[in-house]
Design a protein around this motif. Structure first.
Motif, PDB file in Angstrom:
ATOM      1  N   GLU A  58      -8.170 -26.028  -2.312  1.00  0.00           N
ATOM      2  CA  GLU A  58      -7.025 -25.356  -2.933  1.00  0.00           C
ATOM      3  C   GLU A  58      -6.099 -24.863  -1.827  1.00  0.00           C
ATOM      4  O   GLU A  58      -6.531 -24.187  -0.891  1.00  0.00           O
ATOM      5  CB  GLU A  58      -7.497 -24.179  -3.781  1.00  0.00           C
ATOM      6  CG  GLU A  58      -8.397 -24.592  -4.932  1.00  0.00           C
ATOM      7  CD  GLU A  58      -8.811 -23.422  -5.805  1.00  0.00           C
ATOM      8  OE1 GLU A  58      -9.341 -23.654  -6.898  1.00  0.00           O
ATOM      9  OE2 GLU A  58      -8.589 -22.248  -5.388  1.00  0.00           O
ATOM     10  N   LEU A  59      -4.810 -25.174  -1.969  1.00  0.00           N
ATOM     11  CA  LEU A  59      -3.853 -24.898  -0.898  1.00  0.00           C
ATOM     12  C   LEU A  59      -2.567 -24.265  -1.403  1.00  0.00           C
ATOM     13  O   LEU A  59      -2.013 -24.674  -2.419  1.00  0.00           O
ATOM     14  CB  LEU A  59      -3.441 -26.212  -0.216  1.00  0.00           C
ATOM     15  CG  LEU A  59      -4.402 -26.916   0.727  1.00  0.00           C
ATOM     16  CD1 LEU A  59      -3.768 -28.222   1.166  1.00  0.00           C
ATOM     17  CD2 LEU A  59      -4.732 -26.039   1.927  1.00  0.00           C
ATOM     18  N   SER A  60      -2.109 -23.283  -0.660  1.00  0.00           N
ATOM     19  CA  SER A  60      -0.713 -22.855  -0.704  1.00  0.00           C
ATOM     20  C   SER A  60      -0.418 -22.294   0.683  1.00  0.00           C
ATOM     21  O   SER A  60      -1.254 -22.374   1.581  1.00  0.00           O
ATOM     22  CB  SER A  60      -0.466 -21.820  -1.805  1.00  0.00           C
ATOM     23  OG  SER A  60      -1.140 -20.609  -1.508  1.00  0.00           O
ATOM     24  N   GLY A  61       0.749 -21.728   0.874  1.00  0.00           N
ATOM     25  CA  GLY A  61       1.102 -21.259   2.208  1.00  0.00           C
ATOM     26  C   GLY A  61       0.277 -20.091   2.693  1.00  0.00           C
ATOM     27  O   GLY A  61       0.124 -19.885   3.894  1.00  0.00           O
ATOM     28  N   ASP A  62      -0.253 -19.296   1.782  1.00  0.00           N
ATOM     29  CA  ASP A  62      -1.040 -18.139   2.195  1.00  0.00           C
ATOM     30  C   ASP A  62      -2.363 -18.065   1.440  1.00  0.00           C
ATOM     31  O   ASP A  62      -2.888 -16.999   1.178  1.00  0.00           O
ATOM     32  CB  ASP A  62      -0.242 -16.839   1.999  1.00  0.00           C
ATOM     33  CG  ASP A  62       0.225 -16.660   0.566  1.00  0.00           C
ATOM     34  OD1 ASP A  62      -0.024 -17.568  -0.247  1.00  0.00           O
ATOM     35  OD2 ASP A  62       0.839 -15.625   0.271  1.00  0.00           O
ATOM     36  N   TYR A  63      -2.886 -19.242   1.092  1.00  0.00           N
ATOM     37  CA  TYR A  63      -4.116 -19.282   0.310  1.00  0.00           C
ATOM     38  C   TYR A  63      -4.812 -20.610   0.565  1.00  0.00           C
ATOM     39  O   TYR A  63      -4.239 -21.685   0.356  1.00  0.00           O
ATOM     40  CB  TYR A  63      -3.778 -19.135  -1.171  1.00  0.00           C
ATOM     41  CG  TYR A  63      -4.953 -19.270  -2.113  1.00  0.00           C
ATOM     42  CD1 TYR A  63      -5.791 -18.188  -2.382  1.00  0.00           C
ATOM     43  CD2 TYR A  63      -5.230 -20.486  -2.745  1.00  0.00           C
ATOM     44  CE1 TYR A  63      -6.863 -18.306  -3.259  1.00  0.00           C
ATOM     45  CE2 TYR A  63      -6.295 -20.611  -3.625  1.00  0.00           C
ATOM     46  CZ  TYR A  63      -7.105 -19.516  -3.879  1.00  0.00           C
ATOM     47  OH  TYR A  63      -8.161 -19.642  -4.739  1.00  0.00           O
ATOM     48  N   PRO A 120      -2.743 -23.136  -7.118  1.00  0.00           N
ATOM     49  CA  PRO A 120      -4.119 -22.926  -7.573  1.00  0.00           C
ATOM     50  C   PRO A 120      -4.606 -21.477  -7.519  1.00  0.00           C
ATOM     51  O   PRO A 120      -5.641 -21.161  -8.103  1.00  0.00           O
ATOM     52  CB  PRO A 120      -4.927 -23.777  -6.590  1.00  0.00           C
ATOM     53  CG  PRO A 120      -4.127 -23.712  -5.321  1.00  0.00           C
ATOM     54  CD  PRO A 120      -2.686 -23.704  -5.760  1.00  0.00           C
ATOM     55  N   GLU A 121      -3.875 -20.598  -6.829  1.00  0.00           N
ATOM     56  CA  GLU A 121      -4.436 -19.293  -6.488  1.00  0.00           C
ATOM     57  C   GLU A 121      -4.863 -18.482  -7.708  1.00  0.00           C
ATOM     58  O   GLU A 121      -5.919 -17.854  -7.718  1.00  0.00           O
ATOM     59  CB  GLU A 121      -3.451 -18.490  -5.642  1.00  0.00           C
ATOM     60  CG  GLU A 121      -4.026 -17.155  -5.195  1.00  0.00           C
ATOM     61  CD  GLU A 121      -3.137 -16.442  -4.188  1.00  0.00           C
ATOM     62  OE1 GLU A 121      -3.520 -15.351  -3.744  1.00  0.00           O
ATOM     63  OE2 GLU A 121      -2.054 -16.979  -3.840  1.00  0.00           O
ATOM     64  N   PHE A 122      -4.055 -18.491  -8.758  1.00  0.00           N
ATOM     65  CA  PHE A 122      -4.322 -17.611  -9.889  1.00  0.00           C
ATOM     66  C   PHE A 122      -4.844 -18.372 -11.126  1.00  0.00           C
ATOM     67  O   PHE A 122      -4.868 -17.825 -12.223  1.00  0.00           O
ATOM     68  CB  PHE A 122      -3.059 -16.824 -10.246  1.00  0.00           C
ATOM     69  CG  PHE A 122      -2.540 -16.014  -9.086  1.00  0.00           C
ATOM     70  CD1 PHE A 122      -3.239 -14.898  -8.640  1.00  0.00           C
ATOM     71  CD2 PHE A 122      -1.390 -16.402  -8.413  1.00  0.00           C
ATOM     72  CE1 PHE A 122      -2.774 -14.161  -7.561  1.00  0.00           C
ATOM     73  CE2 PHE A 122      -0.924 -15.664  -7.330  1.00  0.00           C
ATOM     74  CZ  PHE A 122      -1.612 -14.544  -6.905  1.00  0.00           C
ATOM     75  N   ARG A 123      -5.272 -19.599 -10.918  1.00  0.00           N
ATOM     76  CA  ARG A 123      -5.796 -20.372 -12.039  1.00  0.00           C
ATOM     77  C   ARG A 123      -7.290 -20.105 -12.234  1.00  0.00           C
ATOM     78  O   ARG A 123      -8.007 -19.775 -11.288  1.00  0.00           O
ATOM     79  CB  ARG A 123      -5.545 -21.862 -11.813  1.00  0.00           C
ATOM     80  CG  ARG A 123      -4.064 -22.226 -11.880  1.00  0.00           C
ATOM     81  CD  ARG A 123      -3.831 -23.689 -11.628  1.00  0.00           C
ATOM     82  NE  ARG A 123      -4.489 -24.526 -12.628  1.00  0.00           N
ATOM     83  CZ  ARG A 123      -4.464 -25.857 -12.594  1.00  0.00           C
ATOM     84  NH1 ARG A 123      -3.817 -26.482 -11.615  1.00  0.00           N
ATOM     85  NH2 ARG A 123      -5.081 -26.559 -13.521  1.00  0.00           N
TER      86      ARG A 123
END
Length: 389
Positions: free
Chosen positions: A140-145, A262-265
């Motif tokens: 799971e990827l985002s800029g700060d996760y 994906p962070e809050f799913r």
């Protein structure tokens, strides 16, 4: 974190069960019922009681007296009145009893009722948990996760990557990035990776920052995952997916991915959706093995003869074993003269030859597929095999 309410038996626990040898070992499988008439009428408990009676009848053949048998089976009998067990049922219940005590498991397989008494446990019904459920990794990827999970059909366990990969862009690039990442997190960025070059002030910078970040993650992923044949699935926005593909050096990055942030799913939902992506991939492996059997049909690399397959399983010769669902095959393998005796039914002195072949193949890293009779490579035979050599 494990998203499965009733996870499968771990390979380590499975291998421990497989290694046990003890007279009067009892294996019982029953379906459980999560809802409806069957649960209200306690049919699962009735099935278990019937299996206990069958085990009792089998133990009588070993010349045990009534009191010995009742005392021996008491731990299983006590399960019938264990309210919590039936209040939160799984698809199936597997029960194993020997002189060392009782082990039982709530499992995601709707077993057919079965009782087996021998000097070993009957484990073939558990093997579907380990075929076509292959291991894959979810990133799971985002800029700060950043989160990495080791998954299969029935489980999804978070792995710690903190010590080997950055979990935030700023840790990789060393300066404030949050305003630059806003468009990624909000889904406003629709550019492919290549379009970040030369299309406006700051876009080159953003692209280079993400490449640095993702290469650091990629390095950690390659360090952490030893089995490079396991697919890696991404959960991220479309722009990040495009950039990660450029940064990636992991040899089995899966082409499809889960879109969005994906962070809050919900993690259970993420696991289910990722498995839906992977399911067809693992089924293709089974299909490829069936096709290979057909290609090798007129060679010595395959067999559909039980008297040939059973010794080969013991010797670790089998790459892939296909086992027919339904009626069992009983008999005994004589290691001294390398022959197999076949019997019409289960006796004190014989074993399930299907279980024998399946377990020896699986424990020696072969693949085992349990198939409906019409799906078997040779439909009239209970076993078919592809040999390693």
């Amino acid at each position: 974190m494990n998203t499965s309410q009733h996870p499968p038996i771990s390979k380590k626990a499975f291998e421990a069960l497989a290694s046990k040898r003890s007279s009067h070992s009892v294996s019982i499988y029953v379906p459980m019922y999560k809802t409806g008439k069957e649960q209200n009428e306690h049919l699962a408990q009735a099935n278990l009681r019937r299996c206990i009676n069958e085990a009792h009848s089998d133990l009588v053949k070993y010349a045990l007296d009534e009191e010995e048998i009742n005392n021996y089976l008491k731990p299983i009998t006590d399960l019938i009145s264990e309210v919590d067990l039936w209040r939160n049922p799984a698809d199936g219940l597997a029960v194993f009893l020997n002189k060392d005590g009782l082990n039982y498991y709530l499992l995601p397989i709707a077993f057919e009722s079965r009782t087996y008494v021998a000097d070993h446990f009957y484990l073939k019904p558990l093997l579907p948990m380990y075929h076509n459920d292959g291991v894959y990794y979810l990133l799971e990827l985002s800029g700060d996760y950043v989160k990495l999970y080791k998954c299969s059909r029935y489980s999804c366990k978070e792995l710690s990557i903190e010590d080997i990969a950055p979990d935030q862009l700023e840790k990789a690039v060393g300066f404030d990035y949050k305003s630059k990442m806003l468009q990624f997190r909000s889904g406003q960025a629709t550019h492919r990776a290549g379009s970040f070059h030369g299309h406006g002030e700051g876009k080159d910078d953003r692209y280079e920052e993400m490449i640095v970040f993702f290469r650091a993650i990629d390095k950690g992923i390659n360090q952490l995952i030893s089995d490079k044949k396991a697919p890696l699935v991404l959960a991220c926005s479309a722009p990040l997916h495009s950039i990660y593909k450029e940064a990636n050096s992991y040899p089995n990055l899966f082409e499809k991915y889960l879109g969005g942030d994906p962070e809050f799913r919900d993690k259970k939902e993420m696991h289910q959706q990722s498995w839906e992506l992977m399911k067809e991939h693992f089924q293709e492996i089974e299909k490829s093995k069936l096709n290979l059997f057909t290609e090798l049909y007129h060679t010595s690399k395959i067999s559909y003869t039980p008297s040939e397959i059973i010794p080969a399983a013991l010797k670790g010769k089998i790459d892939t074993l296909f086992v027919r669902k339904g009626p069992d095959l009983f008999g005994l393998y004589n290691k001294e003269n390398d022959t197999v005796r076949f019997d019409e039914s289960k006796k004190l002195t014989n074993v399930s030859l299907l279980n024998f072949a399946a377990m020896h193949t699986f424990m020696q890293k072969g693949k085992v597929y349990e198939l409906e009779p019409n799906d078997m490579p040779v439909q009239e035979q209970p076993l078919s095999a592809i040999f390693r050599y």
